[in-house]
Design a protein around this motif. Sequence first.
Motif, PDB file in Angstrom:
ATOM      1  N   ALA A 102      14.607  -9.051  70.580  1.00 21.30           N
ATOM      2  CA  ALA A 102      14.840  -7.626  70.347  1.00 21.30           C
ATOM      3  C   ALA A 102      14.683  -6.838  71.640  1.00 21.30           C
ATOM      4  O   ALA A 102      15.479  -5.942  71.947  1.00 21.30           O
ATOM      5  CB  ALA A 102      13.872  -7.108  69.284  1.00 21.30           C
ATOM      6  N   ALA A 103      13.641  -7.166  72.419  1.00 24.84           N
ATOM      7  CA  ALA A 103      13.429  -6.492  73.698  1.00 24.84           C
ATOM      8  C   ALA A 103      14.572  -6.771  74.661  1.00 24.84           C
ATOM      9  O   ALA A 103      14.996  -5.881  75.417  1.00 24.84           O
ATOM     10  CB  ALA A 103      12.102  -6.934  74.306  1.00 24.84           C
ATOM     11  N   ALA A 104      15.095  -7.987  74.636  1.00 24.59           N
ATOM     12  CA  ALA A 104      16.229  -8.327  75.499  1.00 24.59           C
ATOM     13  C   ALA A 104      17.458  -7.510  75.117  1.00 24.59           C
ATOM     14  O   ALA A 104      18.160  -6.977  75.985  1.00 24.59           O
ATOM     15  CB  ALA A 104      16.525  -9.825  75.408  1.00 24.59           C
ATOM     16  N   ALA A 105      17.728  -7.392  73.825  1.00 20.13           N
ATOM     17  CA  ALA A 105      18.879  -6.599  73.385  1.00 20.13           C
ATOM     18  C   ALA A 105      18.729  -5.144  73.806  1.00 20.13           C
ATOM     19  O   ALA A 105      19.686  -4.499  74.258  1.00 20.13           O
ATOM     20  CB  ALA A 105      19.024  -6.696  71.866  1.00 20.13           C
ATOM     21  N   ALA A 106      17.508  -4.611  73.667  1.00 18.90           N
ATOM     22  CA  ALA A 106      17.255  -3.218  74.018  1.00 18.90           C
ATOM     23  C   ALA A 106      17.443  -2.985  75.516  1.00 18.90           C
ATOM     24  O   ALA A 106      18.092  -2.017  75.936  1.00 18.90           O
ATOM     25  CB  ALA A 106      15.847  -2.822  73.590  1.00 18.90           C
ATOM     26  N   ALA A 111       7.575  -8.626  75.629  1.00 16.26           N
ATOM     27  CA  ALA A 111       8.220  -7.501  76.307  1.00 16.26           C
ATOM     28  C   ALA A 111       8.650  -7.909  77.713  1.00 16.26           C
ATOM     29  O   ALA A 111       9.756  -7.581  78.171  1.00 16.26           O
ATOM     30  CB  ALA A 111       7.268  -6.307  76.360  1.00 16.26           C
ATOM     31  N   HIS A 112       7.789  -8.628  78.418  1.00 22.36           N
ATOM     32  CA  HIS A 112       8.119  -9.167  79.750  1.00 22.36           C
ATOM     33  C   HIS A 112       9.345 -10.071  79.660  1.00 22.36           C
ATOM     34  O   HIS A 112      10.266  -9.977  80.488  1.00 22.36           O
ATOM     35  CB  HIS A 112       6.908  -9.946  80.273  1.00 22.36           C
ATOM     36  CG  HIS A 112       7.121 -10.653  81.581  1.00 22.36           C
ATOM     37  ND1 HIS A 112       7.784 -11.865  81.664  1.00 22.36           N
ATOM     38  CD2 HIS A 112       6.745 -10.326  82.850  1.00 22.36           C
ATOM     39  CE1 HIS A 112       7.797 -12.261  82.926  1.00 22.36           C
ATOM     40  NE2 HIS A 112       7.180 -11.339  83.664  1.00 22.36           N
ATOM     41  N   THR A 113       9.375 -10.927  78.646  1.00 20.42           N
ATOM     42  CA  THR A 113      10.504 -11.839  78.461  1.00 20.42           C
ATOM     43  C   THR A 113      11.805 -11.068  78.285  1.00 20.42           C
ATOM     44  O   THR A 113      12.845 -11.453  78.841  1.00 20.42           O
ATOM     45  CB  THR A 113      10.257 -12.745  77.244  1.00 20.42           C
ATOM     46  OG1 THR A 113       9.143 -13.597  77.519  1.00 20.42           O
ATOM     47  CG2 THR A 113      11.479 -13.589  76.913  1.00 20.42           C
ATOM     48  N   GLY A 114      11.760  -9.979  77.512  1.00 17.69           N
ATOM     49  CA  GLY A 114      12.965  -9.181  77.314  1.00 17.69           C
ATOM     50  C   GLY A 114      13.485  -8.617  78.615  1.00 17.69           C
ATOM     51  O   GLY A 114      14.699  -8.685  78.911  1.00 17.69           O
ATOM     52  N   ARG A 155      17.432  -9.237  83.313  1.00 19.07           N
ATOM     53  CA  ARG A 155      17.657  -9.253  84.760  1.00 19.07           C
ATOM     54  C   ARG A 155      18.289 -10.570  85.200  1.00 19.07           C
ATOM     55  O   ARG A 155      19.166 -10.589  86.080  1.00 19.07           O
ATOM     56  CB  ARG A 155      16.344  -8.994  85.491  1.00 19.07           C
ATOM     57  CG  ARG A 155      15.837  -7.561  85.291  1.00 19.07           C
ATOM     58  CD  ARG A 155      14.653  -7.228  86.162  1.00 19.07           C
ATOM     59  NE  ARG A 155      14.332  -5.806  86.079  1.00 19.07           N
ATOM     60  CZ  ARG A 155      13.555  -5.161  86.932  1.00 19.07           C
ATOM     61  NH1 ARG A 155      13.008  -5.813  87.945  1.00 19.07           N
ATOM     62  NH2 ARG A 155      13.321  -3.874  86.780  1.00 19.07           N
ATOM     63  N   MET A 156      17.877 -11.670  84.600  1.00 17.78           N
ATOM     64  CA  MET A 156      18.500 -12.951  84.940  1.00 17.78           C
ATOM     65  C   MET A 156      19.960 -12.964  84.510  1.00 17.78           C
ATOM     66  O   MET A 156      20.833 -13.418  85.261  1.00 17.78           O
ATOM     67  CB  MET A 156      17.736 -14.103  84.268  1.00 17.78           C
ATOM     68  CG  MET A 156      16.390 -14.388  84.894  1.00 17.78           C
ATOM     69  SD  MET A 156      15.638 -15.935  84.311  1.00 17.78           S
ATOM     70  CE  MET A 156      15.184 -15.488  82.623  1.00 17.78           C
TER      71      MET A 156
END
Length: 459
Positions: free
Chosen positions: A159-163, A206-209, A214-215
């Motif tokens: 979810a954090a990645a999508a955001a 959250a860090h993973t997102g 960025r990757m």
Amino acid sequence: MARKLAQALGEFAANLRFSQLPTAAIRTAKTGVIDCVAVMVAGSVELPVQILRKTLNGLGGVPEATLYLSAERMPAPDAAWINGMAGHVLDYDDFARGHPSVVIVPAILAEGEALDASGADIVTAYVAGYEVWMELVTRERGNYQMKGWHPTPLIGALAAAAACANLRRLDAAAVTAALGLAAAQASGITASYGTMAKSMQVGKAAHTGVISVRMAADGMTALPEVLDHEQGFLRAVSPAGDVDVQSAPRLGERWHITERGLSIKRYPVCYCAHRAIDATINLISRQPLEAEDIDRIEVSLSRIHATILKNHRPTTGLAAKFSAEFAVAASVLAGNVGLQEVNDAFVTRREVQELMRRVTVVTNENYDPEAPGFALWDQVHVFLKDSRVLESEQVRHALGNAKRPLGTDDLRRKFLDCMAAGDQGFDAEQLFRDLETLEHLASCRALAARRRGPAAAAA
């Protein structure tokens, strides 16, 4: 399903814009941000947060984002991790089939500061993250926690990645890759409940997102079928393989955020205990009692919630957050289960420990079809030494639940209490007003300017 699930979610997150959001979605998103900022600031002074801060501070990097809107800055991925841990360490953050805001908000505020995003950008990114969260978490028909998975960081990382991908305006292919990269890192276990590791793993999501996006922006790829592949993420983490990987999502046609909303916590403990707390406090308000009048107390919970509330004789504030016995005992003795009660000093008081020994959990499997894991209702029976039995109401929705929401005054009161607990020197009233009108803010960096004194001016 013609497109793979990650591709469908990637296309939605890539294309979502503020102009498409329903009014109710904007309102709920702002509530999520307000509540998360509040508990993040309140949790910032807790020891586990300061340990992580010390660890990550030694790694260096470009200072892109603030820690809990303070004068201190760190790289955005690290700020998201620390802020996410701060937001969850008190177990006071909102609930919607888990805790979506405490993963999404720290990620988008940190990345938003790095990008100088607007308030409308933050709101839009929040909705993108929430929709992906709910789309994924509702596909599981079993219960993640009964297998040992902590769903908040497990699903929250995606979810954090999508955001964050929406915030960075990545195209659909890059968002799909970011979801795959987040899935490759997602984790979190229920064995961490009642320990420092629980909030740490939430912050790590959250860090993973942030780092996954960025990757992906730099060109890293992942399998497009990562979510629905035979050996993909959803099947891999499913407790019994009973997960829907076939249905096509209807994102943008129907809005999870307007249908399901957010439940705002009134007590800084596991949400599984909230209905029992409400039941006990309401009973005691009608029939005042002294602890010495009580022979025993029975609290009725679902078997799943009783399993989650695993600490029967806690001796620390962290452990007490996962104790039905403590929740009921504190409700009787203090008439509340707040920040003043959920700490080591209160938990270890003789009268608290003694009353906990007289609380028994009675389980049932009368599950609510609308709320997985929840019984249709929770209830408390108090057996008095004079042979009377007092029965609480049957509580189906805790106060603050999306179906029994807090009013603006109650949300503001919680916000101001949390600001005072965190003691970061904010103009809390002005910050609350800024967040209430977040969509009109030209830059999310202005939020950190609501601190009083020279440190704010220098930040």
